[in-house]
Design an enzyme around this catalytic site. Structure first.
Site, PDB file in Angstrom:
ATOM      1  N   TRP A 128     -12.784   5.024  55.653  1.00  0.00           N
ATOM      2  CA  TRP A 128     -13.264   4.069  54.652  1.00  0.00           C
ATOM      3  C   TRP A 128     -13.390   4.682  53.269  1.00  0.00           C
ATOM      4  CZ3 TRP A 128     -12.094  -0.535  55.479  1.00  0.00           C
ATOM      5  CH2 TRP A 128     -12.128  -1.072  56.765  1.00  0.00           C
ATOM      6  N   ASP A 186     -21.220   3.606  49.739  1.00  0.00           N
ATOM      7  CA  ASP A 186     -20.793   2.538  50.637  1.00  0.00           C
ATOM      8  C   ASP A 186     -21.671   2.624  51.888  1.00  0.00           C
ATOM      9  OD1 ASP A 186     -19.595   0.874  52.476  1.00  0.00           O
ATOM     10  OD2 ASP A 186     -17.564   1.661  52.214  1.00  0.00           O
ATOM     11  N   LYS A 245     -21.737  -5.599  59.666  1.00  0.00           N
ATOM     12  CA  LYS A 245     -22.146  -4.566  60.621  1.00  0.00           C
ATOM     13  C   LYS A 245     -23.660  -4.633  60.855  1.00  0.00           C
ATOM     14  CE  LYS A 245     -17.910  -2.864  59.503  1.00  0.00           C
ATOM     15  NZ  LYS A 245     -17.150  -2.657  58.277  1.00  0.00           N
TER      16      LYS A 245
END
Ligand code: PLP
Length: 361
Positions: A102, A172, A196
């Site tokens: 990511w 993030d 999530k």
């Protein structure tokens, strides 16, 4: 039909009481005779839901007043691109720390707009560790430093907020937001896709130190401009009302359960239980991440013989344990154990893993 334990990495399991409340309110919200998702976002009913969600999130993760909170359509990847447009000048240097899939995605999104520098990377270790902040090479002229607090696919996590010596730190937190107490004041910007740890896919949360909103000289359409979104209270255009409402129910549920301190304790117990089962399996299972960087949220693991993978997946599914297949980048298995995963779910997984190892060992 009983609900299974769902280990999906995202979209991920939601708290059962939240789903029940949403079901009960779906046709008739609060005696209004209509669903909360059938009415104007600018009417008093939805405005109340939206304001309560923000207030609850501020309380939940202790967001200081000099930070703005946005609830925007689009995923974390969209935010990754917009960060460059909103917090750096055209072509300006920006620092990126690469710790897995990511963070590489984040870097890719900004290339058209700025000059990204790789401040540190753990790619040579196959992203089985995080680059220690003491090793980061920060550019003095960089607009910000971006890192990924928890790598959802590689299962590595920074357990402390990195010290970047006064630079604007952008994190993030898509897969670890609200999983433990956090000092928000250490950050310039925190962002997370909701799917999530916060709610359903389709909304992202951004927490932005207000002074940073004035820094960028990038030309950008109003709809891509976080300043405008802050002024418009995340309602420049029609916001994702269903997602915002559901995220609000998750925040309230978390506060009622005892807040992030309580979830930090639960998450630590869940992760310890699962890693012990892996480490104590005599090599039947293995996790390849450096001890100090193991994620509390996403636990990738491998069976000693890949030939057993198909049996592991079909038998676990039959045992009521859903979505344990690893990401295609890594293979093997992955158990995502976010806030909404009960401890009983991890216990059931560990019991199954022990039983499977005995039968196939
Ligand atoms: C899932 C995820 C993303 C991407 O989210 P989208 O909503 O699919 O764009 C980015 N960063 C991290 C850490 C993630 O887990």
């Amino acid at each position: 039909m009983p609900r299974v334990f769902n280990f999906s990495a995202g979209p991920a399991t939601l708290p059962e009481p939240v789903l029940q409340q949403a079901r009960d309110e779906l046709l008739d919200w609060n005696g209004m005779g209509a669903s909360i998702i059938e009415i104007s976002h600018r009417g008093p009913e939805f405005m109340r839901v939206a304001a309560q969600a923000e207030a609850d999130l501020r309380e939940l993760i202790s967001i200081p007043d000099d930070y703005a909170v946005l609830f925007l359509a689009g995923g974390a990847t969209t935010a990754q691109a917009l960060i460059a447009l909103n917090f750096a000048d055209p072509g300006q240097a920006v620092d990126y720390v690469l710790s897995g899939h990511w963070s590489k995605t984040a870097l890719k999104q900004v290339r058209p707009y700025v000059d990204p520098r790789i401040a540190a990377t753990s790619e040579e270790s196959g992203f089985r560790d995080v680059p220690p902040p003491s090793s980061w090479t920060l550019s003095p002229d960089a607009a910000y430093v971006h890192y990924t607090a928890n790598e959802t696919i590689h299962g590595v996590e920074f357990h402390d907020v990195p010290d970047v010596d006064g630079a604007a730190l952008i994190g993030d937190f898509s897969s670890s937001i609200a999983s433990a107490p956090l000092d928000v004041s250490r950050f310039g910007v925190l962002y997370a896709g909701a799917q999530k740890n916060l709610g359903p896919v389709g909304v992202s949360v951004l927490i932005i130190r207000r002074d940073l909103l004035e820094r960028s000289g990038q030309p950008r359409a109003e709809i891509l401009d976080y300043r405008a979104h802050v002024r418009g209270e995340s309602m420049l255009n029609t916001p994702p009302t269903w997602n915002w409402y559901l995220a609000g129910l998750v925040f309230r549920w978390m506060l009622d359960e005892g807040g992030v301190e309580e979830f930090a304790r639960r998450n630590a117990r869940k992760a310890a239980l699962l890693y012990q089962a892996i480490d104590g399996s005599g090599g039947f299972y293995r996790n390849e991440v450096a001890f100090g960087a193991r994620s509390r949220m996403n636990v990738p693991f491998f069976l000693h013989d890949d030939v057993l993978n198909a049996a592991f997946l079909s038998e676990s599914k039959a045992a009521g344990l859903l979505a344990l297949k690893g990401h295609r980048v890594l293979g093997g298995m992955r158990a995502s154990i976010y806030n909404a995963m009960p401890e009983a779910g991890v216990q059931a997984l560990v019991d199954f893993m022990g039983d499977f190892a005995r039968r196939h060992g």
